[in-house]
Design an enzyme around this catalytic site. Structure first.
Site, short mmCIF file in Angstrom:
data_model
loop_
_atom_site.label_atom_id
_atom_site.label_comp_id
_atom_site.label_asym_id
_atom_site.label_seq_id
_atom_site.Cartn_x
_atom_site.Cartn_y
_atom_site.Cartn_z
N ASP A 399 1.02 -1.30 -0.04
CA ASP A 399 0.07 -0.22 -0.07
C ASP A 399 0.89 1.46 0.17
O ASP A 399 0.72 2.08 -1.06
CB ASP A 399 -0.91 0.05 1.15
CG ASP A 399 -0.05 -0.50 2.54
OD1 ASP A 399 0.89 -0.57 2.64
OD2 ASP A 399 -1.17 -0.72 3.26
N GLU A 533 -8.19 4.08 7.62
CA GLU A 533 -8.10 4.24 5.85
C GLU A 533 -9.23 4.60 5.34
O GLU A 533 -9.37 5.43 4.43
CB GLU A 533 -7.70 2.99 5.45
CG GLU A 533 -6.11 2.61 5.68
CD GLU A 533 -5.94 1.91 7.31
OE1 GLU A 533 -4.80 2.10 7.69
OE2 GLU A 533 -7.11 1.55 7.84
N THR A 619 2.09 8.29 5.98
CA THR A 619 1.16 7.36 6.16
C THR A 619 0.77 6.87 7.46
O THR A 619 -0.07 6.12 7.80
CB THR A 619 1.75 6.08 5.35
OG1 THR A 619 0.72 4.98 5.32
CG2 THR A 619 2.75 5.34 6.41
#
Length: 644
Positions: A399, A533, A619
């Site tokens: 990802d 997410e 992230t």
């Protein structure tokens, strides 16, 4: 003599002629050479090889199988390493830890070549230090030896298009939206207060047992929830709580640990958290801590290819090795591919190019090697530089590599053309091979295993709606609307995974086969550990489209979190999203404070709070500023002119 043991040879050894002796000795020496040489072709884990070869010649040794459960138990948004997203068991306090965490992963000792490379890196770092120290004698020094030719915070502030906290701290004009934003702020204060009360200084809070969890993902570092919360507390205006966190960093954050840490997790949580705290506040304390910790991560790159290994000892040895569960001693795409943002900023702050050089070397290697169908597999050997197996995922293991490509381009003020090329080429391959449409019309991202599709999408992959959205405007003119539509479709699918559950929270993974659509069909995929997410994509899609449904979807998530995850002393993940008889996992993840609540707060704030024109989020949702080189250089010239 050896000839005495040979049948038909006299004791005197005269039974063989001189020429025969020569032939026999030649044969014998060749046989010995062949047998010994064969040792080099044995796997590294074979004991016979370890007997004959010194430790410094042994390549990475790994332990354990790379089963799907072990992999998932190690990556959070690829990001799980001690547990499905980070540090702790999603199965709760009674859950079984992954095999690779039940015993210490064996150290893969460095080769002579690697040790020389490490010495060279250290020389480069010391040379840079000496240059900085020399320059500091000629310029005005700032706090703790930082010099004016490394980074000037006031120049940086002038290069921002908008104040970081907006005109009015991002307060929305709409009363209902503001009320919802205040609710998220209250959730953050509640989570923080309980962490401080029961787990202060530990890495995470266990709200059911009212104690703290340390884990072994950070090499002895403590306070992960504190570092992860610094910027969230600051932007929410929880200044008293922020000051408590800052004081802990100043007095209690000890970076002189001698433990085994995840390179990835330490980078995104600690380095990223400290960098964002510095850029938001200008506190030199955070910058100095970030640079000190960044230096400790450099030995992980001392491999034949420069691809870092996943685990590093933060002590003086700097030894690194691969995860025991990683296939054939490989490094993980989403780990070595999720360093670029933080390392570029470390170079920017320290005026030391070594950090940027390390991550650019990764790019160079990836550009050289062949990609199957244009895709990037999840496992790469740090020794040979070749793919280890052809498993491709936009969720766990892969990802954030893709996320950091488009964000590197944006963070460079759209000057990093190589990152742009790599991102859009990868996106084209993803569309051609992984993007699927279900019979019910849902768009999803399947996984690719050597050419065979696995029609599963993980919660971790749901960040991709936001990623594709923020990259839409810089794609080819004819594809920009298409990318925005694709981002909306993926975000819609991830929302469906929430609405189709009983609790209105999404499972760890959901499938699109055997009649199932956006639902978990395996018991092992039914848990929710406060992941961000889906909400992350809501926030980005709101800012890109201002479609009110994204704020409504975010509020649905708030209500579900309050109903099913809020307990007396914090927030906890749950083991099954498909039952109203909730069983909590007793873990308030640090990323819940850093990401989930921050993205919800931004969703209900005006767009000028951490405006996307000025900031990209790593992230772990730590905001890092866009680097406007032309502006910074112009500022330096102007300052020099004024001083003259």
């Amino acid at each position: 003599m050896v000839f005495r043991k040979l049948p038909g040879v006299s004791a005197s050894g005269m039974g063989l002629r001189l020429s025969q002796k020569f032939v026999f000795l030649l044969f014998l020496s060749g046989l010995v050479t062949l047998c010994f040489g064969a040792l080099f072709f044995l796997p590294d884990s074979v004991r016979l090889k370890r007997i004959f070869l010194s430790k410094t010649e042994i390549q990475p040794v790994t332990v354990g199988s790379g089963s799907e459960n072990d992999v998932r138990e190690h990556l959070k948004r690829h990001k799980d390493l001690e547990h499905p997203r980070g540090m702790t068991s999603a199965k709760g306090e009674t859950g079984t830890k992954p095999k690779s965490q039940s015993r210490k992963p064996p150290v893969s000792h460095e080769t002579t070549e690697e040790r020389l490379a490490g010495g060279k890196a250290l020389e480069e770092l010391n040379l840079s230090r000496s240059k900085t120290e020399s320059a500091s004698e000629k310029t005005t020094s700032t706090h703790h030896g930082a010099t004016s030719d490394t980074f000037n915070f006031k120049k940086f502030q002038r290069c921002l298009l908008k104040p970081p906290l907006g005109r009015d701290t991002g307060k929305p004009a709409d009363p209902q939206t503001n009320e919802r934003r205040d609710k998220v702020k209250e959730m953050m204060k509640f989570a923080w207060d309980n962490y401080k009360l029961y787990a202060w200084g530990k890495n995470e809070l266990r709200p059911l047992t009212k104690d703290g969890h340390i884990g072994n993902m950070f090499g002895g570092l403590r306070g992960a929830s504190i570092i992860d919360s610094l910027d969230t507390l600051y932007i929410m205006g929880l200044i008293e709580e922020y000051n408590d966190a800052k004081e802990w960093v100043q007095n209690s954050l000890d970076l002189n640990s001698n433990g085994e840490a995840s390179l990835f997790e330490v980078n995104i949580r600690y380095v990223g958290g400290l960098l964002s705290a510095y850029y938001l506040t200008g506190e030199e304390l955070f910058k100095n801590k970030a640079m000190e910790l960044g230096e400790k991560l450099l030995p992980a790159f001392n491999t034949p290819t420069g691809i870092p290994r996943g685990v590093i000892n933060l002590g003086s040895s700097g030894t690194s090795w691969s995860w025991g569960w990683a296939s054939a001693g490989s490094s993980i795409l989403a780990e070595f591919g999720t360093l670029h943002l933080e390392f570029v900023h470390l170079s920017e702050l320290s005026n030391n190019p070594i950090y940027t050089e390390k991550v650019m070397n990764i790019r160079k290697l990836l550009n050289k090697i062949e990609k199957p169908h244009g895709l990037y597999p999840n496992f790469l050997s740090p020794v040979s530089g070749n793919w280890v197996q052809h498993h491709v995922s936009i969720g766990g293991l892969g990802d954030s590599f893709y996320e950091y490509l488009i964000k590197s381009y944006l963070m460079s003020d759209k000057t990093d053309e190589n990152a742009k090329m790599m991102y859009y080429s990868a996106l084209e391959a993803i569309e051609a091979n992984l993007v699927q449409k279900s019979p019910g019309g849902l768009t999803y991202l399947a996984e690719w295993r050597g050419g065979i599709l696995d029609h599963k999408m993980g919660h971790l992959a749901c960040f991709s709606g936001g990623m594709i959205g923020i990259g839409a405007d810089d794609g080819a003119q004819e594809k920009r609307q298409h990318y925005l539509d694709l981002a909306a479709e993926i975000t819609h699918t991830c929302h469906e995974s929430y609405t189709r559950s009983t609790t209105k929270l999404g499972p760890e993974a959901f499938r699109f086969d055997s009649g199932a659509e956006a639902t978990a069909t395996r018991l092992s995929d039914r848990y929710y550990i406060l992941r961000p997410e889906v909400i992350e994509s809501y926030m980005y899609m709101w800012r890109l489209t201002h479609d009110p449904k994204y704020r409504e979807w975010g509020w649905e998530a708030v209500e579900a979190l309050e109903q099913h995850c809020r307990v007396e002393s914090g927030f906890s993940g749950i083991r099954d999203v498909y039952t109203m008889t909730v069983s909590q996992d007793n873990m308030q993840q640090s990323f819940f404070l850093s990401e989930t609540l921050k993205y919800l707060y931004l969703l209900f704030s005006d767009d000028d709070l951490l405006a996307l024109d000025d900031w990209v989020f790593n992230t772990e949702a730590h905001p890092l500023p866009i680097i406007r080189k032309s502006c910074l250089d112009d500022g330096a010239t102007q300052d020099q002119t004024v001083s003259e």
